[in-house]
Design a protein around this motif. Structure first.
Motif, mmCIF file in Angstrom:
data_model
loop_
_atom_site.group_PDB
_atom_site.id
_atom_site.type_symbol
_atom_site.label_atom_id
_atom_site.label_comp_id
_atom_site.label_asym_id
_atom_site.label_seq_id
_atom_site.Cartn_x
_atom_site.Cartn_y
_atom_site.Cartn_z
ATOM 1 N N GLY A 10 0.863 -1.179 0.000
ATOM 2 C CA GLY A 10 0.000 0.000 0.000
ATOM 3 C C GLY A 10 0.897 1.225 0.000
ATOM 4 N N SER A 11 0.710 2.074 -0.980
ATOM 5 C CA SER A 11 1.615 3.222 -1.146
ATOM 6 C C SER A 11 0.821 4.379 -1.719
ATOM 7 C CB SER A 11 2.741 2.804 -2.110
ATOM 8 O OG SER A 11 3.582 3.883 -2.423
ATOM 9 N N LYS A 12 1.069 5.582 -1.234
ATOM 10 C CA LYS A 12 0.373 6.742 -1.806
ATOM 11 C C LYS A 12 1.280 7.505 -2.773
ATOM 12 C CE LYS A 12 -1.907 11.074 -0.408
ATOM 13 N NZ LYS A 12 -3.165 10.999 -1.142
ATOM 14 N N GLY A 14 4.482 6.492 -3.709
ATOM 15 C CA GLY A 14 5.366 5.655 -4.514
ATOM 16 C C GLY A 14 6.618 5.131 -3.830
ATOM 17 N N SER A 15 6.952 5.648 -2.646
ATOM 18 C CA SER A 15 8.223 5.194 -2.066
ATOM 19 C C SER A 15 8.115 3.777 -1.492
ATOM 20 C CB SER A 15 8.725 6.183 -1.020
ATOM 21 O OG SER A 15 7.839 6.261 0.049
ATOM 22 N N THR A 16 6.946 3.428 -0.993
ATOM 23 C CA THR A 16 6.768 2.052 -0.474
ATOM 24 C C THR A 16 6.670 1.065 -1.644
ATOM 25 O OG1 THR A 16 5.579 3.056 1.358
ATOM 26 C CG2 THR A 16 5.445 0.661 1.171
ATOM 27 N N LYS A 17 6.106 1.540 -2.743
ATOM 28 C CA LYS A 17 6.084 0.709 -3.964
ATOM 29 C C LYS A 17 7.525 0.367 -4.361
ATOM 30 C CE LYS A 17 4.444 1.118 -8.745
ATOM 31 N NZ LYS A 17 5.380 1.433 -9.783
ATOM 32 N N ALA A 56 2.838 1.928 3.572
ATOM 33 C CA ALA A 56 3.267 3.203 4.154
ATOM 34 C C ALA A 56 2.349 3.494 5.337
ATOM 35 C CB ALA A 56 3.134 4.305 3.110
ATOM 36 N N ILE A 57 2.869 4.238 6.301
ATOM 37 C CA ILE A 57 2.048 4.660 7.444
ATOM 38 C C ILE A 57 1.657 6.116 7.231
ATOM 39 C CG2 ILE A 57 1.939 4.941 9.954
ATOM 40 C CD1 ILE A 57 4.262 2.978 10.188
ATOM 41 N N TYR A 58 0.358 6.383 7.326
ATOM 42 C CA TYR A 58 -0.157 7.755 7.252
ATOM 43 C C TYR A 58 -1.041 7.986 8.466
ATOM 44 C CZ TYR A 58 1.567 8.645 2.546
ATOM 45 O OH TYR A 58 2.385 8.864 1.457
ATOM 46 N N ALA A 59 -0.711 9.033 9.218
ATOM 47 C CA ALA A 59 -1.477 9.366 10.424
ATOM 48 C C ALA A 59 -1.665 8.139 11.318
ATOM 49 C CB ALA A 59 -2.830 9.976 10.042
ATOM 50 N N GLY A 60 -0.590 7.389 11.455
ATOM 51 C CA GLY A 60 -0.598 6.253 12.373
ATOM 52 C C GLY A 60 -1.315 5.008 11.863
ATOM 53 N N ARG A 61 -1.682 5.009 10.576
ATOM 54 C CA ARG A 61 -2.429 3.866 10.044
ATOM 55 C C ARG A 61 -1.788 3.350 8.766
ATOM 56 N NH1 ARG A 61 -8.201 4.070 12.093
ATOM 57 N NH2 ARG A 61 -7.705 1.911 11.636
#
Ligand SMILES: Cc1cc2nc3c(=O)[nH]c(=O)nc-3n(C[C@H](O)[C@H](O)[C@H](O)COP(=O)(O)O)c2cc1C
Length: 180
Positions: A10-12, A14-17, A56-61
């Protein structure tokens, strides 16, 4: 299943991709049969014997598609060897850092019987940030490129050694593995 490996992410921005792709590349060096896919296109983990899932983690999720996959496929994941990873910026700068694993991920990991995610430092760059908040944050001091490719590849190498053992392949660190 035949030893097939899924690397889902899960990536928004692209870095986790790219972390997922680096993991897949390392596994392929060891001649493993690997698919790397965004979590939202994975309909089922059934074709795979081994699953690596990260977000990726966004706002703790975790990103929603990765979370959904983990939750929806948890029964199938119980019957497979699974590794989890996550990326974020809360593990950059001087430690010690608090484990950023979201509570719902920790609960599902325990239910599935898999270790908590390994955390990799992520990236947030003005040129790839998508969305208002990421674009604003990308210009702050806490942003930047923090991914440690040696650590990511070393983790993938450990996984490749374990998979090789399970499917009866010899393994060498350089990746010149052969069928026994
Ligand atoms: C709006 C926003 C919220 C974030 N929240 C967290 C967080 O709670 N914990 C953390 O470790 N990193 C957090 N980050 C950093 C991202 O997880 C990091 O930049 C990650 O590498 C982004 O991955 P992606 O490029 O695959 O989307 C946040 C970034 C943004 C832009």
């Amino acid at each position: 299943m035949d030893g097939r490996v899924l690397v889902a992410y899960g990536s928004k921005c692209g870095s986790t991709k790219e972390i997922a792709e680096a993991i897949a590349m390392e596994l392929r060096l060891h001649r493993l049969d690997v698919d790397v896919r965004p979590a939202d296109v994975v309909m089922s983990v059934h074709p795979y014997e081994f699953v690596i899932l990260g977000s990726a983690i966004y706002a703790g999720r975790w990103r929603r598609p990765a979370m959904r996959l983990l939750r929806r496929e948890r029964k199938a994941l119980m019957a497979r060897r699974v590794w989890l990873f996550q990326s974020g910026l809360s593990v950059t700068g001087p430690g010690p850092w608090k484990d950023p694993t979201p509570p719902d991920v920790a609960t599902l990991a325990a239910e599935i019987g898999v270790s908590r995610p390994v955390t990799f430092a992520g990236a947030l760059l003005p040129e790839t940030a998508r969305g208002l908040l990421p674009r604003l944050m990308a210009r702050t001091k806490s942003a930047g490129e923090h991914r440690d490719w040696d650590r990511i590849r070393a983790w993938a190498r450990e996984i490749s050694a374990e998979i090789a053992m399970q499917i009866g392949r010899s393994w060498s660190a350089s990746g010149h593995d052969s069928l026994r």
